[in-house]
Write a protein that holds these residues in place. Structure first.
Motif, PDB file in Angstrom:
ATOM      1  N   SER A   1      26.347 -11.359 -29.839  1.00 40.89           N
ATOM      2  CA  SER A   1      26.375  -9.911 -30.012  1.00 40.89           C
ATOM      3  C   SER A   1      26.978  -9.244 -28.787  1.00 40.89           C
ATOM      4  N   SER A   2      26.851  -9.859 -27.641  1.00 41.29           N
ATOM      5  CA  SER A   2      27.464  -9.342 -26.421  1.00 41.29           C
ATOM      6  C   SER A   2      27.658 -10.484 -25.433  1.00 41.29           C
TER       7      SER A   2
ATOM      8  N   VAL B   1      30.945  -5.868 -25.729  1.00 45.36           N
ATOM      9  CA  VAL B   1      30.139  -5.836 -26.953  1.00 45.36           C
ATOM     10  C   VAL B   1      30.988  -5.948 -28.216  1.00 45.36           C
TER      11      VAL B   1
ATOM     12  N   THR C   1      29.528  -5.921 -19.205  1.00 48.97           N
ATOM     13  CA  THR C   1      29.074  -6.366 -20.529  1.00 48.97           C
ATOM     14  C   THR C   1      30.140  -5.974 -21.544  1.00 48.97           C
TER      15      THR C   1
ATOM     16  N   GLN D   1      28.279 -11.174 -21.179  1.00 52.15           N
ATOM     17  CA  GLN D   1      28.237 -10.573 -19.862  1.00 52.15           C
ATOM     18  C   GLN D   1      28.876 -11.515 -18.847  1.00 52.15           C
TER      19      GLN D   1
END
Lengths: 114, 113
Positions: B30-31, B50, B48, B33
């Motif tokens: 979902s994301s 997304v 981050t 980093q």
């Protein structure tokens, strides 16, 4: 001081001994994590907690025990230390906002098992 | 098996060169980093990403999230000695595991003056 603190910073213990690494955060973050860092492996998740009294296994949980009776504390216990548990241990906390969860890390505990 | 594979694991370059670090997975995140870690310290978040295809810039650093949200890259332009450190990617799965972060094995970057 606000932040996340780990203690001790350095620890030498003998094989077979029980040792507890402490982690304390002042932000009231919901999530807390324990990672170990070894050369070539990056950070591997040992255990994590989504809230007080809720814990779950990560990638490498064997030989470790955690508890979280209070939101701010997340101790990690090695029940019977082995040489393979020599590593640098990092505690982290985060607060999930949707799918975003920036992790804030402590300075680490360098553990040597002899 | 590492869920997130970073490459290269080690990179030594001269000041002023450009470089790209890759973070690949067979899983959808979902994301993603990117963190930077200096010796004796914990990792610190850089960015981050997304949305699939998203590109973010942080001064000389450019981060991209793959269209399928399975991979990411970090490009550094005109590297400086101060960029030296360990770069780690981390993925969040979303849903009921949204707060759980899994890290790649890291890329150790050394920039020589």
């Amino acid at each position: 001081d606000a932040g996340i603190t780990q203690s001790p910073r350095y620890k030498i213990t003998e094989t077979g001994r029980q040792v507890t690494l402490m982690c304390h955060q002042t932000w009231s973050h919901s999530y807390m994590f324990w990672y170990r860092q070894d050369l070539g492996h990056g950070l591997r998740l040992i255990y994590y907690s989504a809230a007080a009294d809720i814990t779950d296994k990560g990638e490498v949980p064997d030989g470790y025990v955690v508890s979280r009776s209070k939101t701010e504390n997340f101790p990690l216990t090695l029940e019977s230390a082995t040489r393979s548990q020599t590593s640098v241990y990092f505690c982290a906390s985060s607060e999930r906002t949707g799918d975003l969860a920036e992790a804030f890390f402590g300075q680490g505990t360098r553990l040597t098992v002899v | 098996t590492q869920l997130l594979e970073q490459s290269p694991q080690f990179l030594s370059i001269q000041e002023g060169e450009n470089l790209t670090v890759y973070c690949n997975s067979s899983s959808v995140f979902s994301s993603l980093q990117w963190y930077r870690q200096e010796p004796g310290e914990g990792p610190v978040l850089l960015v981050t990403v997304v949305t699939g295809g998203e590109v973010k810039k942080l001064k000389r650093l450019t981060f991209q999230f793959g269209d399928a949200r399975k991979d990411s890259s970090l490009h550094i332009t005109a590297a400086q000695p101060g960029d030296t450190g360990l770069y780690l990617c981390a993925g969040a799965k979303g849903g009921n595991q949204g707060g759980k972060l899994i890290f790649g094995q890291g890329t150790e970057l050394s920039v020589k003056p």
